[in-house]
Design a protein around this motif. Structure first.
Motif, PDB file in Angstrom:
ATOM      1  N   UNK B 111       0.691  -1.178   0.078  1.00 30.16           N
ATOM      2  CA  UNK B 111      -0.031   0.008   0.079  1.00 30.16           C
ATOM      3  C   UNK B 111       0.997   1.146  -0.204  1.00 30.16           C
ATOM      4  N   UNK B 112       0.547   2.115  -0.870  1.00 33.06           N
ATOM      5  CA  UNK B 112       1.492   3.243  -1.251  1.00 33.06           C
ATOM      6  C   UNK B 112       1.773   4.284  -0.132  1.00 33.06           C
ATOM      7  N   UNK B 113       0.395   4.393   0.652  1.00 35.10           N
ATOM      8  CA  UNK B 113       0.401   5.453   1.616  1.00 35.10           C
ATOM      9  C   UNK B 113       0.691   5.127   3.131  1.00 35.10           C
ATOM     10  N   UNK B 114       0.761   3.923   3.082  1.00 36.63           N
ATOM     11  CA  UNK B 114       1.002   3.212   4.464  1.00 36.63           C
ATOM     12  C   UNK B 114       2.429   2.624   4.613  1.00 36.63           C
ATOM     13  N   UNK B 115       2.817   2.713   5.933  1.00 34.35           N
ATOM     14  CA  UNK B 115       4.327   2.156   6.250  1.00 34.35           C
ATOM     15  C   UNK B 115       3.958   0.529   5.861  1.00 34.35           C
ATOM     16  N   UNK B 116       5.279   0.041   5.366  1.00 38.06           N
ATOM     17  CA  UNK B 116       5.255  -1.359   5.124  1.00 38.06           C
ATOM     18  C   UNK B 116       4.584  -2.334   6.165  1.00 38.06           C
ATOM     19  N   UNK B 117       5.016  -1.998   7.426  1.00 38.42           N
ATOM     20  CA  UNK B 117       4.552  -2.658   8.599  1.00 38.42           C
ATOM     21  C   UNK B 117       3.018  -3.196   8.511  1.00 38.42           C
ATOM     22  N   UNK B 118       2.211  -1.987   8.239  1.00 35.05           N
ATOM     23  CA  UNK B 118       0.920  -2.378   8.051  1.00 35.05           C
ATOM     24  C   UNK B 118       0.404  -3.382   7.059  1.00 35.05           C
ATOM     25  N   UNK B 119       1.101  -3.171   5.632  1.00 36.40           N
ATOM     26  CA  UNK B 119       0.964  -3.991   4.661  1.00 36.40           C
ATOM     27  C   UNK B 119       1.280  -5.279   4.917  1.00 36.40           C
ATOM     28  N   UNK B 120       2.234  -5.553   5.729  1.00 39.02           N
ATOM     29  CA  UNK B 120       2.669  -6.835   6.216  1.00 39.02           C
ATOM     30  C   UNK B 120       1.666  -7.549   7.109  1.00 39.02           C
TER      31      UNK B 120
END
Lengths: 261, 328
Positions: B111-120
């Motif tokens: 997800x472009x707008x979120x920190x990678x942690x959230x996408x994880x």
């Protein structure tokens, strides 16, 4: 079970995403306010001339407007953004990632986007609805509440299926973006109960684009108009549309992966 | 040992509408369409054993991506058989999809707008990874790729290389057994390429994963793959040790130079590849390179002479031409 988890995770992500764009909240509040104001002005103009429209009085039509605002908000929050993303991905050929996930593809593509700020419309719609119900001296009764809620859910599902069918045609026609505008135009007709329209348009808004079921029928439930027959037709149509949309989606998907070629 | 990936006589043909340029032809296309069959993959067969890292090479349009898409269940084969971990990929069974991953260097799924942690976290929900497992793997990968200070930043604020590292972490959190990597280092600088390479090698070793990798960077292939499979125009050209490929087909070097005056016949020095004005490119057997350059410098008036190894695309090209001669 996994489906719920997935939907919830995406909901969470969607909400976090929206928090990054606080300006959108203010824009949304402004938009909702303008839509509400024009709606109310229109209603007052009409009722300056007459005291009844197609058998609905002013307070009842205010209830219709409330439902119209609620359903519109739900569609723009949860249905439309997912479908627009899907259209985009089909057109650009980037649907691939979605299809390599161990989840039902239809579920997956239907829960990825959520526009939180559209909830402003949903809340406003409820306020309008409550005001209308007070004007109608409405007494809480279980059956009409259940009828209303079930009709609202069925209407939303029907609109979702309608969108999915249209979006799935992108597998063949590729450019279907104009459909989004078309839907918005047709949905605007739902501001008034469909009974006021000529027959051909009423049928169109009932069975071609399920605006009648999304707005008029839930409003009927609250104003003592909903018959069991209508409710059963709505249920049957919801199930039918769901099955049809799923079949079309699957055929489209087969087409995308070259299984039909 | 039985193979994890097995492809036999695999083919994928596309029907593409064909028409000539111009308005008239376009109008004609409204009524009658003519189709042309494009054979993206045309009868290739190979087997890959568990734990192997195989380089999948070929020029653009050779059919690499099409093959990877058939392996990951995105495309139905026109004919032939595909079996991965004893599954038929095109059925896209969830049990199968849980064990593979597909990384495409030119696409992103975070997800472009979120920190990678959230996408994880999202990946965790998608793959139903148990919480402890997820946390351990995530932190291990973050450590290995040195991403600790970056996982909290919105992905859009990361550099291309940092983003790619995140993409790879996201794609491997469910610890897949099979990795399909399509140009994972595309557009990255040398250091970053190296970093990603090391990580893939480490992942392969730790989890005994099987990797099928395409790359335009020969360095990636050299560092990771002992075995390479070369395809061209949808056909298999070479399948074997990388060292054999290089030895066999890279027995030449490219000598480029600029002449001061035109010279009529250069063929006595080597095979002329191209002449552009006074600029000459020549192919010379590796062992004769020094003799030829000495002669060139002594016998002709030459400016800026360069000697280069033949690029991988040309090596593949020469594999192709040899194959063609053999078939004739």
């Amino acid at each position: 079970m996994q489906g719920f988890r997935l939907a919830f995770s995406y909901l969470r992500i969607g909400i976090m995403n929206e928090f990054q764009y606080r300006a959108n909240l203010y824009i949304q509040i402004l938009q909702t306010f303008i839509a509400l104001a024009t709606g109310l002005i229109g209603l007052n103009l009409v009722f300056a001339q007459t005291s009844e429209l197609g058998g609905w009085n002013k307070a009842e039509l205010l209830a219709v407007m409330g439902v119209f605002t609620i359903t519109g908000g739900v569609i723009r929050a949860a249905v439309q953004p997912n479908m627009e993303r899907l259209m985009e991905e089909i057109r650009e050929g980037t649907l691939d990632y979605a299809l390599t996930k161990p989840a039902d593809a239809q579920l997956f593509i239907s829960v990825r986007e959520f526009r939180l700020w559209q909830m402003v419309d949903v809340l406003t719609g409820f306020v309008v609805l409550v005001v209308a119900l007070i004007q109608l001296n409405w007494l809480v009764d279980l059956w009409s509440v259940l009828g209303f809620l079930s009709a609202l859910v069925m209407g939303a599902v029907m609109v979702y299926c309608f969108w999915l069918i249209i979006t799935s045609t992108a597998f063949w026609f590729v450019r279907v973006h104009e459909i989004a505008n078309l839907f918005e135009g047709l949905y605007a007709a739902g501001r008034w109960p469909v009974d006021i329209y000529p027959n051909w348009l009423r049928y169109g808004l009932t069975f071609l684009v399920p605006v009648a079921f999304a707005v008029t029928v839930p409003a009927e439930a609250l104003t003592g108009r909903l018959t069991l027959q209508t409710w059963l037709v709505a249920l049957g149509l919801t199930v039918a549309l769901f099955i049809i949309s799923r079949v079309i989606w699957r055929i489209g998907l087969r087409n995308y992966s070259g299984a039909s070629a | 040992m039985s193979s994890v990936i097995s492809i036999s006589k695999l083919a994928k043909h596309y029907q593409v509408p064909e028409r000539e340029a111009g308005l008239k032809a376009a109008a004609k296309g409204l009524f009658k369409r003519t189709y042309k069959t494009v054979k993206a993959v045309d009868g290739i067969s190979f087997e890959i054993q568990p734990g192997e890292v195989v380089g999948f090479l070929g020029p653009n349009g050779a059919g690499k991506t099409t093959t990877l898409k058939m392996l990951s269940g995105l495309l139905y084969p026109t004919s032939g058989g595909v079996s991965v971990l004893d599954y038929e990929p095109s059925k896209r069974s969830h049990d199968y999809l849980r064990q593979i991953t597909l990384v495409m260097g030119n696409r992103n799924q975070l997800s472009w707008d979120l920190p990678a942690l959230d996408s994880f976290d999202l990946q965790r929900a998608i793959y139903s990874i148990p919480a402890d497992d997820f946390k351990r793997t995530r932190d291990e990968f973050i450590e290995m790729l040195d991403l600790k200070d970056l996982v909290q930043k919105p992905v859009r604020n990361l550099s291309l290389g940092e983003r790619m590292k995140m993409e790879i972490v996201g794609a491997l959190l469910h610890k897949p057994k099979i990795l399909f990597l399509d140009e994972p280092t595309l557009g990255l600088d040398v250091t970053m390429q190296k970093r990603i390479r090391t990580f893939i090698a480490e992942y392969n070793k730790r989890y005994d994963a099987t990797v099928l990798l395409t790359s335009h960077y020969m360095a990636d292939v050299e560092a990771l793959c002992r075995r390479v499979i070369v395809i061209h125009h949808g056909r298999l050209l070479f399948d074997g040790d990388l060292s054999k490929l290089v030895e066999k087909f890279s027995a030449f070097k490219t000598v480029g130079f600029t002449l001061s005056n035109p010279v009529a016949d250069l063929s006595q020095y080597g095979e002329v590849v191209s002449v552009d004005g006074l600029r000459v490119t020549m192919r010379v057997p590796k062992e004769k390179t020094s003799a030829v350059t000495t002669r060139l410098l002594n016998e002709l008036v030459v400016d800026d002479l360069t000697v280069e190894a033949i690029p991988i695309e040309d090596v593949i090209e020469s594999v192709f031409s040899v194959q063609k001669e053999a078939m004739e």
